[in-house]
Design an enzyme around this catalytic site. Structure first.
Site, PDB file in Angstrom:
ATOM      1  N   ARG B  12       0.799  -1.458  -0.014  1.00 58.98           N
ATOM      2  CA  ARG B  12       0.086  -0.103  -0.024  1.00 58.98           C
ATOM      3  C   ARG B  12       0.817   1.297  -0.025  1.00 58.98           C
ATOM      4  NH1 ARG B  12      -5.281  -0.868   4.112  1.00 58.98           N
ATOM      5  NH2 ARG B  12      -3.433  -1.024   5.313  1.00 58.98           N
ATOM      6  N   ASP B  13       2.114   1.264  -0.049  1.00 58.00           N
ATOM      7  CA  ASP B  13       2.877   2.592  -0.066  1.00 58.00           C
ATOM      8  C   ASP B  13       4.089   2.263  -1.254  1.00 58.00           C
ATOM      9  OD1 ASP B  13       3.359   4.982  -0.134  1.00 58.00           O
ATOM     10  OD2 ASP B  13       4.125   4.900   1.969  1.00 58.00           O
TER      11      ASP B  13
END
Lengths: 596, 596
Positions: B12-13
């Protein structure tokens, strides 16, 4: 220096430390002589008595008075600068001083003086290897000197003549300038001797002829000028001895002229000093200064190993590529000879295929006829020889192709080699630790944590050095030696193949000449025969017209049978010949002989 | 990523800032994904609703809620990582973000969202070039991207399919891994297209056949597989389509496979963006931060210019060497054709030299005799044609030698080029100033002296940048374009020469075939004639023995005169033929045709 001499100035303290390097606009090095504190005006024929300078670079006469403090009345001339230049050049070229008593120049000054003054003519360095031991002289630069042998051979005579204490033997500045300018005016031609596996740097003037270059190569390779054959970028490069040396292509170390001929000494490859010999050990106790010095030495050896690893790999690449080119050249020879052979066979077969009307049935006592028969037999023999030659060449092509494949594989291995990256990586990591050591040694002491880190760094540094040397030994040096052995074998094969091809080429040429001569005779004889017989017939029509009717009369039965037998025999021969032709054609269509 | 997917984790990043580079034991780069602060367990079919990440790399759905703060009820799947990977890959490959509204991604977030969501299928980047201007899409990587076109053509489809907001069109992780693994399993083959003057990087699997490689080359060069001809290290390299691709030699950028054939598009050479376009000016006022940023930009452009200068020079070298090899190949063809022609001429002349006993004096109504005469005339014509061919080839050899000399000269010029050193020197000096600027910008302010030095540095930096760009323009870019023009002309000449040589080769082959056939007929006819006449004579001895005395009677006077005339005529012809032979021999001894 030239400028100083022209203005009658003596410098009196020439040494590496007084020469500054400036980086020019194109990144080139510009060296500038500095520190004129000891300089004074002095013409070529003048003398001075005061002493100046740095003892390692001092002329023995000045050394005697300044360092040994002996009372002597000598006056010194401008040549004291020349001596210092000599020592400086030697130091710059090798990284060490030329005259070294046991324990170093400052430890045993009497010996130092003895070395410089007792040095035999021609020697360029002297050392005392043991305490109170004998003096050992050297007439060449040490193996660790990174100058090419070509440049060394230019430099050594200069050093020998300016590091000369005897005024009568010592060069003056004029000669020194003349000789050094001479080197500067030369260009480097890179010559890779395929048989020695050595890259030579040949220094030549562009204004001379090629023959001077060929002589210079002869000196370095022992291959006589008239036998030298070169490849450039994979293709034969003919150097006419009378041409200007400017016609020699611009070479680099990776794109040299490749010398094909067998030199007398065989592949010795790159000769080097094992960098492991120059690796000192750390002292166990904590000594920032000593650790720094040791790290510097080890790092130096690491850099040397990296440099050697690169040179060894590049050497293998040039070796393999040169051999590949040689093989390709022989392949081209094969194709050419094969084409000529095939051509000759076609011409001969076109002449021999008419043999079904052999003249054997004719009158044997007619000489022309006997001759025709003999010539035809001879031609058939030659066809046999040529067919064998062509078969032989095809076999050679096969073995060359196999060799070519081997070479490509070896080349791929060289390309896949990772040892340089490994060594580079070790050197980089060692460099970081070395930089830390360099910082630390200036400090009065280290805190507990810093000391622990320093100790760890020492261990790491040693591990890295060990790994580096191991990689160098196992992945570079040993592999290089192994590749040199394989190379040597392959080179021998290639040279043997070449000699073999030469012989085959000669026999093809001889066959062709013989075939042409035989064919010429045959043609003449047939012509003569026809002519004679025509004359016969002409007379026949004149003198014995009635006999013309006999022409139309049927032939005697036994003659017909005899001729039919002969015709069968000839058919068999023609079949044989066609078979030969088919073989030749198949060979020439073979993918291996695919042509330029 | 594969490992994360196998363990059902979503990161997610993902962004360049969260990827760390480690230097391996061999100096290789090892990339490690870090910062699992936003990671959570999530299977392929699961969804999550919380938002995380960095806005430039955010999936449009998450961007909509997290950045634009629109109330929407969307849940997000594992593909959000895939989008971020796409943006990261694009950023790493080009140095800039794929989706850029006017003024930058953080300035106009509505437009940013529009770009990512409205992007047409297949497009990999979108930009708004003017305030409130239209969105412009791109389906390929920008010209400044340093990846080879070969790699770009592999990467672009992947980017297009993972930077895809529509779930139905977007690839899943499985396909992404499959496609990226596929690239990693390929090896690069460097192919230099001689006619385009472009180096292609062809990505092929080693487990496929050569034909797949040939197809890939076709795609990049438009040269059909069956027409592709390659040189490797200066020699023809035959690639059998059915062989495994492993048989393709290991290539490098400086030692590529050289593709000989004419491509449709002609030499375009290296296409690049002028680095001068990316050079900003310093602000006049004293602003340490701004000066630092400007210096960084300018230095970047300087490095780009240096990289390009190296590529342009290397390109010229490969071009010239390729052409040199092509010329050498044609020279070899010349030599081979010449040798075959010479051979054929020798065989023919050995047959024709017997003509002094011409059969013309015979009985004209005898058909064999007429035929013999015709064949001889034909053979003589063929000898003429072959002589002209051989003369023609010699002329071609001369012009090829001239071209070869030109190429060597151009090559020397390339070697003597100092522009790279000049640019390197500027970059080095600029780097020192840049480092100083980098230090200064962290400080609150500068003292008077430091400020003056800073101002001087700014001036110097600008001068250096100007000089660098000037050298690049005048010494690199312009020279490259000029060399491309010359190259284009020379290449055309070489291709014309090749076609010409092919025609000459064909006519030589045709002549030889015809000559062989004619010779065969001649030989047969002569044989037949002799045979017939021998039979005559045999009968003559049987039926009209008294006429044998007539053999010894002198010939009629007019026949003798007639024959003498003919003999003279034949002598003249033989002389002509010998002249021809001498010409041929001289040509073959010519230094230019010196042979492998």
């Amino acid at each position: 220096m030239n400028h100083l001499r022209e203005n009658g100035i003596v410098h009196r303290d020439i040494k590496p430390g007084n020469i500054m390097r400036l980086v020019g606009d194109e990144g080139q090095s510009i060296y500038k002589l500095t520190d004129f504190g000891a300089a004074r005006e002095l013409d070529d024929d003048e003398k001075f008595v005061s002493v100046y300078g740095t003892e390692e670079y001092l002329h023995p006469d000045m050394y005697e008075r300044a360092v040994l403090r002996k009372p002597q009345q000598k006056a010194f001339g401008v040549t004291v600068d020349l001596w210092s230049i000599g020592v400086t050049l030697y130091h710059a070229a090798t990284g060490s001083l030329p005259f070294v008593p046991f324990g170093g120049p400052r430890r045993n000054k009497e010996i130092m003086y003895r070395i410089t003054t007792e040095k035999p003519a021609g020697a360029i360095s002297g050392a005392q290897k043991q305490e109170n031991g004998p003096l050992e002289w050297s007439y060449s630069l040490p193996i660790t000197c990174q100058l090419s042998m070509g440049l060394q051979s230019q430099l050594v005579p200069i050093l020998a003549n300016i590091l000369e204490v005897e005024p009568a033997k010592c060069w003056g500045f004029d000669q020194f300038f003349a000789e050094t300018s001479d080197i500067l005016q030369r260009v480097v031609v890179h010559v890779f001797s395929l048989s020695q596996a050595v890259l030579h740097h040949v220094y030549v003037h562009t204004h001379t002829t090629v023959s001077v270059f060929l002589e210079a190569v002869y000196k370095q390779t022992s291959v006589a000028p008239q036998h030298q054959e070169y490849l450039f970028e994979g293709h034969l490069c003919v150097l006419e001895p009378n041409f200007s040396a400017q016609h020699i292509a611009h070479t680099t170390a990776s794109s040299p002229l490749t010398l094909l001929n067998m030199a007398s000494d065989g592949p010795k490859g790159l000769v080097f000093r094992d960098p492991a010999l120059d690796v000192p050990k750390f002292v166990p106790k904590m000594d920032l200064q000593a650790d720094y010095s040791t790290a510097k030495c080890v790092l130096g050896a690491g850099h040397q190993a990296l440099r050697l690893a690169r040179a060894l790999l590049a050497g293998q690449e040039v070796m393999l590529r040169g051999l590949y080119w040689f093989v390709e050249m022989l392949q081209a020879t094969c194709r050419r000879t094969l084409e000529v052979t095939r051509m000759a066979l076609l011409f001969l077969s076109s002449n021999l295929s008419s043999e079904r009307f052999s003249s054997e049935t004719g009158i044997p006592e007619l000489e022309e006829l006997r001759k025709t028969l003999e010539l035809r037999i001879k031609l058939r023999t030659l066809v046999g020889v040529l067919s064998r030659c062509s078969h032989n060449i095809t076999k050679t092509q096969m073995s060359l192709s196999t060799l070519s494949c081997e070479l490509v594989k070896s080349r791929d291995q060289v390309h896949e080699d990772r040892s340089i990256h490994q060594i580079q990586c070790c050197v980089d990591k060692m460099h970081l630790i070395y930089k830390q050591f360099k910082k630390s040694r200036m400090r009065p002491g280290l805190g507990y944590n810093e000391e622990q880190i320093h100790k760890l760094d020492k261990v790491n540094f040693s591990h890295l050095a060990k790994r580096l040397l191991q990689v160098f030994q196992e992945e570079c040096a040993q592999k290089y030696q192994a590749s040199l052995v394989t190379y040597s074998k392959q080179l021998r094969t290639v040279h043997e193949t070449r000699n073999h091809l030469r012989l085959v080429g000669c026999s093809v040429a001889a066959c062709n000449t013989e075939a042409q001569a035989a064919q010429e005779s045959l043609s003449k004889t047939l012509d003569l025969l026809s002519h004679q017989l025509l004359q016969d017939r002409a007379k026949g029509t004149q003198t014995s017209l009635p006999t013309t009717a006999a022409h139309l009369s049927p032939l005697p039965k036994d003659l017909i049978i005899h001729m039919q037998e002969l015709c069968e025999g000839m058919k068999l021969l023609a079949c044989d010949l066609q078979d030969n032709n088919r073989i030749i054609e198949r060979l020439s269509r073979d993918p291996l002989s695919s042509d330029v």
